[in-house]
Design a protein around this motif. Structure first.
Motif, short mmCIF file in Angstrom:
data_model
loop_
_atom_site.label_atom_id
_atom_site.label_comp_id
_atom_site.label_asym_id
_atom_site.label_seq_id
_atom_site.Cartn_x
_atom_site.Cartn_y
_atom_site.Cartn_z
N GLY A 106 -2.32 11.03 0.45
CA GLY A 106 -2.86 10.96 -0.91
C GLY A 106 -1.74 10.94 -1.94
N ARG A 107 -0.95 9.86 -1.91
CA ARG A 107 0.18 9.75 -2.85
C ARG A 107 -0.27 9.90 -4.30
N VAL A 108 -1.44 9.33 -4.61
CA VAL A 108 -1.87 9.34 -6.02
C VAL A 108 -2.08 10.77 -6.54
N PRO A 154 -11.43 11.63 5.31
CA PRO A 154 -10.19 12.40 5.08
C PRO A 154 -8.99 11.51 4.76
N GLU A 155 -8.32 11.84 3.68
CA GLU A 155 -7.14 11.08 3.24
C GLU A 155 -5.93 11.58 4.04
N PRO A 156 -5.15 10.67 4.65
CA PRO A 156 -4.00 11.15 5.44
C PRO A 156 -3.00 11.94 4.59
N ASP A 216 2.61 -0.26 -13.14
CA ASP A 216 3.00 0.79 -14.11
C ASP A 216 2.13 2.05 -13.91
N ILE A 217 2.07 2.50 -12.66
CA ILE A 217 1.20 3.65 -12.33
C ILE A 217 1.57 4.92 -13.11
N PRO A 218 2.86 5.32 -13.18
CA PRO A 218 3.16 6.56 -13.91
C PRO A 218 2.69 6.50 -15.36
N GLY A 245 0.84 -1.20 0.00
CA GLY A 245 0.00 0.00 0.00
C GLY A 245 0.87 1.24 0.00
N GLY A 246 0.24 2.41 0.17
CA GLY A 246 0.96 3.67 0.13
C GLY A 246 2.04 3.76 1.21
N ALA A 247 1.71 3.32 2.44
CA ALA A 247 2.68 3.41 3.55
C ALA A 247 3.89 2.54 3.26
N GLU A 248 3.67 1.42 2.59
CA GLU A 248 4.76 0.49 2.32
C GLU A 248 5.66 1.03 1.19
N PRO A 274 -14.44 0.80 0.55
CA PRO A 274 -15.54 1.77 0.61
C PRO A 274 -15.08 3.21 0.84
N TRP A 275 -14.08 3.40 1.72
CA TRP A 275 -13.72 4.80 2.03
C TRP A 275 -12.91 5.45 0.92
N LYS A 276 -12.39 4.65 -0.01
CA LYS A 276 -11.68 5.24 -1.16
C LYS A 276 -12.67 5.75 -2.21
N VAL A 297 -0.24 13.45 -5.77
CA VAL A 297 1.08 13.97 -6.15
C VAL A 297 1.59 13.25 -7.41
N GLU A 298 1.35 11.95 -7.48
CA GLU A 298 1.82 11.19 -8.64
C GLU A 298 1.18 11.72 -9.93
N ALA A 299 -0.11 12.03 -9.86
CA ALA A 299 -0.79 12.59 -11.05
C ALA A 299 -0.13 13.91 -11.45
N1 UDP Z 1 -0.83 1.89 -6.35
C1 UDP Z 1 -0.14 0.92 -7.07
N2 UDP Z 1 -0.86 0.06 -7.84
C2 UDP Z 1 -2.21 0.09 -7.92
C3 UDP Z 1 -2.90 1.09 -7.17
C4 UDP Z 1 -2.18 1.97 -6.39
O1 UDP Z 1 1.10 0.85 -7.02
O2 UDP Z 1 -2.77 -0.70 -8.66
C5 UDP Z 1 -0.04 2.84 -5.52
C6 UDP Z 1 -0.28 4.29 -5.89
O3 UDP Z 1 0.46 4.65 -7.02
C7 UDP Z 1 0.15 4.99 -4.60
C8 UDP Z 1 -0.20 3.98 -3.52
O4 UDP Z 1 -0.44 2.74 -4.16
O5 UDP Z 1 1.55 5.22 -4.62
C9 UDP Z 1 -1.43 4.37 -2.74
O6 UDP Z 1 -1.10 5.41 -1.88
P1 UDP Z 1 -2.18 6.46 -1.36
O7 UDP Z 1 -1.49 7.39 -0.42
O8 UDP Z 1 -2.87 7.10 -2.51
O9 UDP Z 1 -3.26 5.56 -0.59
P2 UDP Z 1 -3.09 4.44 0.56
O10 UDP Z 1 -3.06 3.09 -0.11
O11 UDP Z 1 -1.81 4.72 1.29
O12 UDP Z 1 -4.30 4.62 1.41
#
Ligand code: UDP
Length: 389
Positions: A293-295, A289-291, A271-273, A13-16, A213-215, A297-299
């Motif tokens: 929101g990596r996505v 509330p999103e802590p 292949d997110i980018p 996930g994002g934290a990882e 659900p919360w996403k 910044v990535e966008a």
């Molecule tokens: N992500 C990914 N593959 C996917 C969906 C999401 O690698 O199919 C990555 C996304 O690019 C982002 C992270 O997972 O870097 C999600 O971080 P975000 O802070 O948006 O949410 P979190 O999962 O930490 O709640």
């Protein structure tokens, strides 16, 4: 500096992803301990970061769990704490990246007398945690030498829940800029595979997050019905924590609204980018509330317009109307309006995107983030050495 990083999750996930970036510069001296096997330890092995799976069964406590669930896990917790305490004697500090890692790391740090650092990736509020779990997080984090919060919003919620302000430093996630700068060809290559009937007027909206659900994936699906037929959505991400009921609901909603031809599930992707660069708009739709929101910044780094739910960390990332758009969480009609605005005003969107990209490159550069974290950690390690003399 030798660091024992701890993370409860086997899932990526994002934290990882954030932890992998932070651990990278310490890879020759440090170790990431995870509590279960899975895509996260696999990813760490791929990028040559030493990893050790510390338990054969995960701790079964959820964010909304009460006392009983916690007590039921004692038979798993005690051996894990003992193992981490023993291991941590070979390291200068323990760096807990998630809540269960905080519990294990805090108890182990008492036994091994190693300083504890806690990276807070969550909003410690009733939206996300039970009262008992909020109490546990703040009590243990208040024992840490340092708490790194991933946004001002996470910091504020932590303090509101009883966390001590003086130990918290806000450090935003950093991103390796080159990863997001080489996606020029992606659109041509990926787009045909994403659309059933690609036409030049198709407007592709991407939602990138685990299905939960919360996403708020349902908010984007609902918004589609207020948008022209040529607006298509791709949902990128998987149900990482078993939210199969929600996935079922999403499919049901799509069927009820006759949107089968306009929504595509892509599952988890690495292949997110490239995918983001292929989209005309990235929609972040969390209803709580999103802590951070990596996505979002990535966008921005990919040069794709972004609209986000106006709550939590997202408010710190987007300047509404300047670097992206903010809409009220859960408001599908407002989201549809923004999608139509972005679709209709390409030159305004382009100006916004350029500004957002430049600002994101300045604010979220991984090298700067890692330097800041290294300085904070060195300060803790030095203090600990001085205390021992
Ligand atoms: N992500 C990914 N593959 C996917 C969906 C999401 O690698 O199919 C990555 C996304 O690019 C982002 C992270 O997972 O870097 C999600 O971080 P975000 O802070 O948006 O949410 P979190 O999962 O930490 O709640």
């Amino acid at each position: 500096m030798k660091i024992l990083f701890l993370d409860q999750s086997g899932k990526l996930g994002g934290a990882e992803l954030c932890l992998a970036d932070i651990a990278q510069p310490f890879q020759s001296t440090s170790l990431v301990g995870v509590f279960t096997e899975g895509t996260f330890p696999e990813y760490l092995r791929q990028v040559d970061i030493p990893v050790k799976v510390l338990a054969d069964q995960p701790l079964q406590v959820q964010k909304d769990s009460g006392l009983l669930a916690g007590l039921n896990n004692l038979n798993r917790l005690i051996p894990l704490v003992t193992q981490v305490a023993k291991l941590s004697r070979h390291y200068d500090l323990i760096y807990a990246n998630t809540q269960k890692a905080l519990v294990v790391g805090a108890l182990a740090s008492i036994l091994s007398r190693r300083p504890l650092v806690y990276h807070l990736h969550d909003i410690v509020s009733p939206d996300h945690f039970s009262p008992l779990n909020r109490r546990i997080i703040t009590t243990l984090a208040n024992r840490a030498a340092l708490v790194i919060a991933n946004s001002q919003a996470s910091r504020d919620a932590f303090i509101q829940a009883g966390g001590q302000a003086e130990r918290v430093h806000v450090v935003y996630n950093g991103f390796s800029l080159k990863t997001y700068s080489n996606c020029a060809d992606a659109r041509e290559q990926l787009r045909p595979g994403l659309l059933a009937e690609p036409t030049s007027s198709t407007f592709l909206v991407g939602q990138f997050s685990r299905l939960s659900p919360w996403k708020g994936q349902h908010v984007l699906i609902e918004a589609l019905q207020y948008c022209p037929e040529n607006v298509i959505a791709v949902l990128v991400g998987d149900a990482l924590f078993g939210e199969q009921d929600y996935v079922q609901q999403l499919h049901q909603q799509i069927q009820t609204l006759n949107l089968e031809h306009r929504v595509k599930f892509l599952g988890f992707r690495s292949d997110i980018p490239q995918l983001m660069a292929t989209c005309d708009l990235v929609a972040h739709t969390s209803i709580a509330p999103e802590p951070f929101g990596r996505v979002i910044v990535e966008a921005m780094l990919c040069g794709t317009p972004v609209v986000a739910a106006a709550a939590g960390g997202a408010m710190e990332l987007i300047d509404h109307g300047q670097t992206g758009w903010l809409t009220p969480p859960g408001d599908a009609k407002k989201l549809a309006e923004i999608i139509k605005t972005c679709q209709g005003e390409a030159s305004q969107s382009q100006r916004m995107v350029q500004k957002a990209q430049t600002l994101a490159q300045e604010r979220f550069n991984l090298d700067a983030t890692n330097l800041k974290i290294a300085q904070l950690l060195q300060g803790i390690a030095n203090r600990s050495v001085t205390a021992k003399i």
